[in-house]
Design an enzyme around this catalytic site. Structure first.
Site, PDB file in Angstrom:
ATOM      1  N   LYS A 204       0.803  -1.232   0.000  1.00  0.00           N
ATOM      2  CA  LYS A 204       0.000   0.000   0.000  1.00  0.00           C
ATOM      3  C   LYS A 204       0.833   1.278   0.000  1.00  0.00           C
ATOM      4  O   LYS A 204       0.361   2.327  -0.444  1.00  0.00           O
ATOM      5  CB  LYS A 204      -0.922   0.002   1.224  1.00  0.00           C
ATOM      6  CG  LYS A 204      -2.031  -1.037   1.168  1.00  0.00           C
ATOM      7  CD  LYS A 204      -3.202  -0.549   0.355  1.00  0.00           C
ATOM      8  CE  LYS A 204      -4.382  -1.512   0.443  1.00  0.00           C
ATOM      9  NZ  LYS A 204      -5.497  -1.075  -0.430  1.00  0.00           N
TER      10      LYS A 204
ATOM     11  N   SER B 229      -8.936   1.023   8.288  1.00  0.00           N
ATOM     12  CA  SER B 229      -8.426   0.486   9.546  1.00  0.00           C
ATOM     13  C   SER B 229      -7.253  -0.439   9.257  1.00  0.00           C
ATOM     14  O   SER B 229      -6.764  -1.131  10.129  1.00  0.00           O
ATOM     15  CB  SER B 229      -9.529  -0.274  10.283  1.00  0.00           C
ATOM     16  OG  SER B 229     -10.021  -1.306   9.451  1.00  0.00           O
TER      17      SER B 229
ATOM     18  N   GLU C  81      -9.016 -14.454  -4.662  1.00  0.00           N
ATOM     19  CA  GLU C  81      -9.919 -13.936  -3.634  1.00  0.00           C
ATOM     20  C   GLU C  81     -10.192 -15.025  -2.605  1.00  0.00           C
ATOM     21  O   GLU C  81     -10.149 -16.218  -2.925  1.00  0.00           O
ATOM     22  CB  GLU C  81     -11.258 -13.507  -4.259  1.00  0.00           C
ATOM     23  CG  GLU C  81     -11.157 -12.290  -5.158  1.00  0.00           C
ATOM     24  CD  GLU C  81     -12.537 -11.798  -5.612  1.00  0.00           C
ATOM     25  OE1 GLU C  81     -12.836 -10.623  -5.388  1.00  0.00           O
ATOM     26  OE2 GLU C  81     -13.303 -12.595  -6.179  1.00  0.00           O
TER      27      GLU C  81
ATOM     28  N   GLY D 265     -15.212 -14.031  -0.186  1.00  0.00           N
ATOM     29  CA  GLY D 265     -15.189 -12.648  -0.686  1.00  0.00           C
ATOM     30  C   GLY D 265     -14.949 -12.607  -2.176  1.00  0.00           C
ATOM     31  O   GLY D 265     -14.035 -11.951  -2.659  1.00  0.00           O
TER      32      GLY D 265
ATOM     33  N   ASP E 231     -16.386 -11.246  -4.735  1.00  0.00           N
ATOM     34  CA  ASP E 231     -17.134 -10.230  -5.481  1.00  0.00           C
ATOM     35  C   ASP E 231     -16.548  -9.967  -6.870  1.00  0.00           C
ATOM     36  O   ASP E 231     -17.289  -9.775  -7.831  1.00  0.00           O
ATOM     37  CB  ASP E 231     -17.222  -8.919  -4.683  1.00  0.00           C
ATOM     38  CG  ASP E 231     -15.865  -8.427  -4.234  1.00  0.00           C
ATOM     39  OD1 ASP E 231     -15.160  -9.189  -3.544  1.00  0.00           O
ATOM     40  OD2 ASP E 231     -15.497  -7.282  -4.570  1.00  0.00           O
TER      41      ASP E 231
ATOM     42  N   SER F  53       1.365  -9.891  -0.666  1.00  0.00           N
ATOM     43  CA  SER F  53       1.039  -8.474  -0.592  1.00  0.00           C
ATOM     44  C   SER F  53       1.333  -7.802   0.742  1.00  0.00           C
ATOM     45  O   SER F  53       1.472  -6.578   0.779  1.00  0.00           O
ATOM     46  CB  SER F  53      -0.425  -8.266  -0.969  1.00  0.00           C
ATOM     47  OG  SER F  53      -1.259  -9.027  -0.121  1.00  0.00           O
TER      48      SER F  53
END
Lengths: 326, 326
Positions: B56, B81, B207, B211, B213, B307
């Protein structure tokens, strides 16, 4: 067996050539948080990422890959319940010879399985009644095997010293390097490389408080035997320095820092939380020395050898359990 | 705020220049055991070693470091968060601006402390009654802060894509790259870099099973909303793909592999035991896909983005407790 009569920078360089492209050239990590914590610039040589998870592969491969045809036909042997066993097993399988490892009957199932996993034959002895050196020598003689000692061999020491050589190639001159001391092979090789390249570099050994045989020996000017150390740093459980390694280390080691088991645990947790790496207790002692500012002067450029990461999940969980910390 | 209207390989390359020497160029690891396990040649891009412990930072620094003088004077804001909060906090402090992070009241103490540790101001909201996007926007408007979104921004996506760009610079052409998908920013950037350099490369999203999606959305050809995912992979808890990220990913993603929480745990344990590295659950999903041969063809050269590693010792202990594995 071709053995050298002196440990020199050239011998370490020669070992570096021998293991090049075979052993991993492990990364050197830095950490802003660690630098702030100890007010120094710290370079971490990550031997936990070495093959078999510890520096021991360097020396084992350097020695085994130089054996003659006849020796390779007969095979090699080692007595060890730790990383040296796995190092000899893997190095032997890579050069196409067989390895017989003498282990105590009560060695952890995981270590036995790992050693067998690298293709070695495991023989057992009773650690309470058997003398592993005598048993190993008898076994080797009976079968014509070549013993690969864990540190009393200049080829082993030179191989281990390639860790410090690589570190210094990457960082340039350092003010000091902290190196864990068990039998003393990693330090002997590292100090030979370090002082050979930079005569003013300070070589600081690190021992667990309970296993301070090298510190005492350096103070006494001769090898001192201590009681079997009670420490979580199982790779540093030597009761007396090696004769050959001490001969090198008494000349080249500037000081020895001691760390407690609680400090080693803290270093393992710091490595996990902040560096995202796994260290076994012995692999974390030099980091502990830096974190608790033992033998580290502020403002200096400091190398640290993180010697291994073979701790196993369950043991790591036990060692880092909240209650386990005094 | 300077925003681009398209995500291109040039934009990723431009981001690489912007973060060069600031973000870590993280190592690429290989593992003989992993290769044998999945019968492929696997290259692991270790973003757990990135600043703040996750990829990130790449996107956050790329965007924040390009803000104008006036924007920097006022400061930035983010609602998160997780790792994005710490990334924005650190990037802001590095360029000398202030960061305000909106976090749920019940966010883990450790994450709040870490975000404050990077110099950010933390504001709280009630996650059961408050809409964090609306609250964040209101806060930003009131104080004139620039919102740094977690993925709906081409500068963020381009920054994240530098992970894949670096990986491919080191490995050369790969047959496929596995990338965890949460909001979709890491994949959008990585796929843009990957297909830009090698049009035939397969980009496989990963995924958590609960989750899925993005998988469903790709099958439906439009963004599909799912129930709040119940998974240990907290970095991949999105209920719906981002509008901008999905616009990219629907063009460039070849397939999505699903992994169970048990498989993610196994991957975390493998990383610990064999690779000696710490992965958080979301950081281990792409590794889990490789280990359990989901979307990986034998004999291929496979890139995997690990990641992040921000799991915390206590949570790691809980997740890897023997009873925790079904």
């Amino acid at each position: 067996m071709n053995t050298s009569s002196m440990l020199t920078l050239d011998l370490v360089r020669d070992a570096a050539g021998q293991i090049s492209g075979i052993a991993h050239r492990t990364p050197v990590m830095t950490s802003r948080i660690l630098d702030e914590l100890c007010q120094a610039r710290v370079f971490l040589k990550c031997e936990n990422f070495q093959r078999i998870g510890a520096f021991k592969f360097r020396g084992a491969y350097n020695v085994i890959s130089r054996l003659g045809v006849e020796e390779l036909r007969r095979g090699v042997a080692a007595y060890s319940s730790g990383n040296h066993a796995q190092a000899v097993a893997l190095a032997a399988s890579m050069v196409g010879t067989s390895a017989t490892i003498l282990m105590p009957e009560d060695a952890p199932e995981m270590k036995i399985a790992a050693t067998r996993g690298y293709g070695a034959e495991v023989e057992f002895y009773d650690r309470y009644t058997g003398d592993r050196v005598a048993l190993g020598n008898a076994l080797a003689e009976k079968r014509g095997l070549t013993i690969v000692p864990p540190y009393e061999h200049y080829g082993i020491m030179a191989g281990q010293g390639t860790a410090a050589l690589e570190l210094l190639e990457e960082t340039g001159e350092l003010d000091e390097i902290l190196v864990p001391i068990g039998g003393g092979g990693l330090m002997a090789g590292s100090a030979t490389a370090g002082k050979g390249l930079y005569p003013d570099i300070r070589m600081i050994g690190v021992e667990p408080e309970a296993g301070d045989d090298t510190k005492r020996s350096l103070e006494a000017g001769e090898r001192v035997q201590i009681a079997v150390p009670r420490t979580i740093a199982d790779g540093q459980g030597a009761e007396i320095p090696g004769e050959m390694t001490f001969g090198v280390n008494r000349r080249l080691v500037d000081a020895v820092a001691l760390v407690t088991d609680a400090e080693i645990r803290e270093a393992m947790i710091f490595a996990f939380d902040r560096l995202k790496i796994v260290l076994e207790p012995s692999g974390a002692t030099a980091l502990a020395a830096v974190m608790f500012r033992k033998g580290v002067e502020p403002g200096k450029r400091v190398g640290v050898i993180l010697s291994g990461g073979n701790v196993g999940l369950q043991r790591f969980r036990d060692l880092t359990a909240p209650k386990a910390t005094p």
